[in-house]
Scaffold this active site. Structure first.
Site, PDB file in Angstrom:
ATOM      1  N   ASN A 144       0.913  -1.099   0.066  1.00  0.00           N
ATOM      2  CA  ASN A 144      -0.030  -0.288   0.069  1.00  0.00           C
ATOM      3  C   ASN A 144       0.910   1.427   0.087  1.00  0.00           C
ATOM      4  O   ASN A 144       1.405   1.626   0.981  1.00  0.00           O
ATOM      5  CB  ASN A 144      -1.010  -0.027   1.395  1.00  0.00           C
ATOM      6  CG  ASN A 144      -1.820   1.191   1.413  1.00  0.00           C
ATOM      7  OD1 ASN A 144      -1.840   2.107   0.471  1.00  0.00           O
ATOM      8  ND2 ASN A 144      -2.284   1.449   2.538  1.00  0.00           N
ATOM      9  N   TRP A 145       0.875   1.902  -1.446  1.00  0.00           N
ATOM     10  CA  TRP A 145       1.975   2.889  -1.289  1.00  0.00           C
ATOM     11  C   TRP A 145       1.427   4.245  -0.678  1.00  0.00           C
ATOM     12  O   TRP A 145       2.102   5.233  -0.621  1.00  0.00           O
ATOM     13  CB  TRP A 145       2.233   3.221  -2.914  1.00  0.00           C
ATOM     14  CG  TRP A 145       2.947   2.070  -3.325  1.00  0.00           C
ATOM     15  CD1 TRP A 145       3.454   0.910  -2.735  1.00  0.00           C
ATOM     16  CD2 TRP A 145       3.432   1.951  -4.925  1.00  0.00           C
ATOM     17  NE1 TRP A 145       4.056   0.034  -3.765  1.00  0.00           N
ATOM     18  CE2 TRP A 145       3.878   0.801  -5.030  1.00  0.00           C
ATOM     19  CE3 TRP A 145       3.246   2.667  -5.957  1.00  0.00           C
ATOM     20  CZ2 TRP A 145       4.564   0.372  -6.257  1.00  0.00           C
ATOM     21  CZ3 TRP A 145       3.540   2.326  -7.348  1.00  0.00           C
ATOM     22  CH2 TRP A 145       4.575   1.183  -7.265  1.00  0.00           C
ATOM     23  N   LYS A 146       0.249   4.139  -0.339  1.00  0.00           N
ATOM     24  CA  LYS A 146      -0.349   5.379   0.375  1.00  0.00           C
ATOM     25  C   LYS A 146      -0.290   6.446  -0.669  1.00  0.00           C
ATOM     26  O   LYS A 146      -0.203   6.578  -1.780  1.00  0.00           O
ATOM     27  CB  LYS A 146       0.148   5.695   1.723  1.00  0.00           C
ATOM     28  CG  LYS A 146      -0.163   4.511   2.532  1.00  0.00           C
ATOM     29  CD  LYS A 146       0.246   4.411   4.049  1.00  0.00           C
ATOM     30  CE  LYS A 146       0.050   3.203   4.652  1.00  0.00           C
ATOM     31  NZ  LYS A 146       0.194   3.225   6.317  1.00  0.00           N
ATOM     32  N   HIS A 185      -9.314   1.259   4.954  1.00  0.00           N
ATOM     33  CA  HIS A 185      -7.939   1.415   5.548  1.00  0.00           C
ATOM     34  C   HIS A 185      -8.181   2.637   6.786  1.00  0.00           C
ATOM     35  O   HIS A 185      -8.856   3.529   6.889  1.00  0.00           O
ATOM     36  CB  HIS A 185      -6.964   2.266   4.598  1.00  0.00           C
ATOM     37  CG  HIS A 185      -5.499   1.969   5.320  1.00  0.00           C
ATOM     38  ND1 HIS A 185      -5.075   2.911   6.207  1.00  0.00           N
ATOM     39  CD2 HIS A 185      -4.594   0.996   5.069  1.00  0.00           C
ATOM     40  CE1 HIS A 185      -3.747   2.802   6.581  1.00  0.00           C
ATOM     41  NE2 HIS A 185      -3.413   1.709   5.890  1.00  0.00           N
ATOM     42  N   GLU A 203      -6.202   4.854   7.932  1.00  0.00           N
ATOM     43  CA  GLU A 203      -6.113   6.467   7.474  1.00  0.00           C
ATOM     44  C   GLU A 203      -7.413   7.018   7.104  1.00  0.00           C
ATOM     45  O   GLU A 203      -7.744   8.047   7.273  1.00  0.00           O
ATOM     46  CB  GLU A 203      -5.094   6.308   6.584  1.00  0.00           C
ATOM     47  CG  GLU A 203      -3.719   6.040   7.467  1.00  0.00           C
ATOM     48  CD  GLU A 203      -2.513   5.613   6.902  1.00  0.00           C
ATOM     49  OE1 GLU A 203      -2.566   5.536   5.388  1.00  0.00           O
ATOM     50  OE2 GLU A 203      -1.586   4.971   7.295  1.00  0.00           O
ATOM     51  N   GLU A 243      -5.100  -4.772  10.641  1.00  0.00           N
ATOM     52  CA  GLU A 243      -4.012  -3.642  10.760  1.00  0.00           C
ATOM     53  C   GLU A 243      -4.310  -3.054  12.360  1.00  0.00           C
ATOM     54  O   GLU A 243      -5.069  -1.970  12.227  1.00  0.00           O
ATOM     55  CB  GLU A 243      -3.900  -2.933   9.764  1.00  0.00           C
ATOM     56  CG  GLU A 243      -3.713  -3.329   8.263  1.00  0.00           C
ATOM     57  CD  GLU A 243      -3.289  -2.495   7.348  1.00  0.00           C
ATOM     58  OE1 GLU A 243      -2.085  -2.602   6.910  1.00  0.00           O
ATOM     59  OE2 GLU A 243      -3.822  -1.378   7.132  1.00  0.00           O
ATOM     60  N   GLY A 251       3.024   2.232  10.686  1.00  0.00           N
ATOM     61  CA  GLY A 251       4.015   3.382  10.461  1.00  0.00           C
ATOM     62  C   GLY A 251       4.714   3.673  11.861  1.00  0.00           C
ATOM     63  O   GLY A 251       5.460   5.015  12.083  1.00  0.00           O
ATOM     64  N   SER A 306       3.822  -1.951  10.269  1.00  0.00           N
ATOM     65  CA  SER A 306       5.351  -2.033  10.455  1.00  0.00           C
ATOM     66  C   SER A 306       5.872  -3.524   9.807  1.00  0.00           C
ATOM     67  O   SER A 306       6.893  -4.035  10.544  1.00  0.00           O
ATOM     68  CB  SER A 306       5.838  -1.597  11.837  1.00  0.00           C
ATOM     69  OG  SER A 306       5.351  -0.490  12.154  1.00  0.00           O
ATOM     70  N   GLY A 325       3.282  -0.943   4.144  1.00  0.00           N
ATOM     71  CA  GLY A 325       3.258   0.644   4.001  1.00  0.00           C
ATOM     72  C   GLY A 325       4.685   0.896   3.401  1.00  0.00           C
ATOM     73  O   GLY A 325       5.059   0.522   2.494  1.00  0.00           O
ATOM     74  N   GLY A 326       5.455   1.225   4.540  1.00  0.00           N
ATOM     75  CA  GLY A 326       6.432   1.969   4.249  1.00  0.00           C
ATOM     76  C   GLY A 326       7.589   0.975   3.698  1.00  0.00           C
ATOM     77  O   GLY A 326       8.339   1.538   2.837  1.00  0.00           O
TER      78      GLY A 326
END
Ligand code: 13P
Length: 250
Positions: free
Chosen positions: A10-12, A96, A98, A168, A174, A214, A235-236
């Site tokens: 997930n590149w956000k 998600h 966010e 999640e 993150g 993470s 993510g990251g």
């Protein structure tokens, strides 16, 4: 029951088109198609179409990060399921944290998006998870179970078969503070149990449940060793080919 693992990046809200293309070219170069894992990337809306072209003929699938439930009309700024299919998406991330936290997403809107995605033939990746306060006060399962019951409300058995669920925990997203494999396994098993109760054991046994929060190349193995962890939503660590490949090849 063997479930095929699914690793999704997930590149956000990251990466311009040229950066996104370079990343997927790096992923393509690092995969030979023999990995027994479904590999999915979720770029920004702006990169979906160009990335679909780069992915054409590869084993990597494309996901969007959201969709609107209506088919078309006066909904400024939104995209429909048909539009996502049109630019090459196979999957769509729904609910998600966010979006729940910053954009007013609720279990009710998750449910509408989910039904629209399923009706159109997109595979939904439905995200659930508790915030730190909820975990600390012992309400993790109340929250996660509620998100699933309400999010999946009215979804038929034949549609439930197509779902992917991503657990999640918000406190792990993150933060570098990954859930332990046991913490993930506990909730994943409860999610599978609830899906068995809502549908049946066959649907529950086939359901792929990803863990997100993470995930890194050096912690993915321990998570994947757990019987109810079927993949990761990353993510990251999905923003660099090397680290995402390290996760895919856990
Ligand atoms: P991180 O891997 O950066 O913690 O993000 C997880 C996530 O939100 C994936 O959807």
């Amino acid at each position: 029951m063997t479930r095929r693992p699914i690793m999704a990046g997930n590149w956000k809200m990251n990466m311009l088109v040229a950066e996104a293309e370079a990343l997927v070219n790096g992923l393509k170069a690092g995969l030979d198609g023999t990995e027994e894992v479904d590999v999915v990337v979720a770029p920004t809306y702006a990169s979906l179409y160009p990335i679909a072209k780069v992915l054409s003929g590869s084993s990597i699938d494309l996901a969007a990060q959201n969709l609107h439930w209506e088919a078309s009309g006066a909904y400024t700024g939104e995209l429909s399921a048909a539009m996502l299919l049109d630019v090459g998406c196979k999957y769509v991330i729904i609910g998600h944290s966010e979006r729940r936290q910053f954009f007013g997403e609720t279990d009710e809107t998750v449910n509408k998006r989910l039904k629209a995605a399923l009706a159109a033939g997109l595979i939904p990746i439905v995200c659930v998870g508790e915030v730190l306060e909820e975990r600390k006060s012992g309400r993790t399962w109340d929250v996660v179970g509620g998100q699933i019951r309400e999010g999946l409300d009215g979804v038929s058995r034949s549609d439930a078969e197509k779902l992917v669920i991503a657990y999640e925990p918000v406190w792990a997203i993150g933060t570098g503070e990954v859930a332990t494999p046991d913490q993930a396994q506990e909730i994943h098993a409860q999610i599978r149990g609830l899906v068995a109760e809502l549908y049946d054991q066959g649907i529950a046994d086939g359901l792929r449940i990803q863990y997100g929060g993470s995930v890194k190349p050096d912690n993915v193995r321990g998570l994947m060793d757990k019987p109810d962890v079927d993949g990761a939503l990353v993510g990251g660590a999905s923003l660099k080919a090397e680290s995402f490949l390290g996760i895919v090849k856990f």
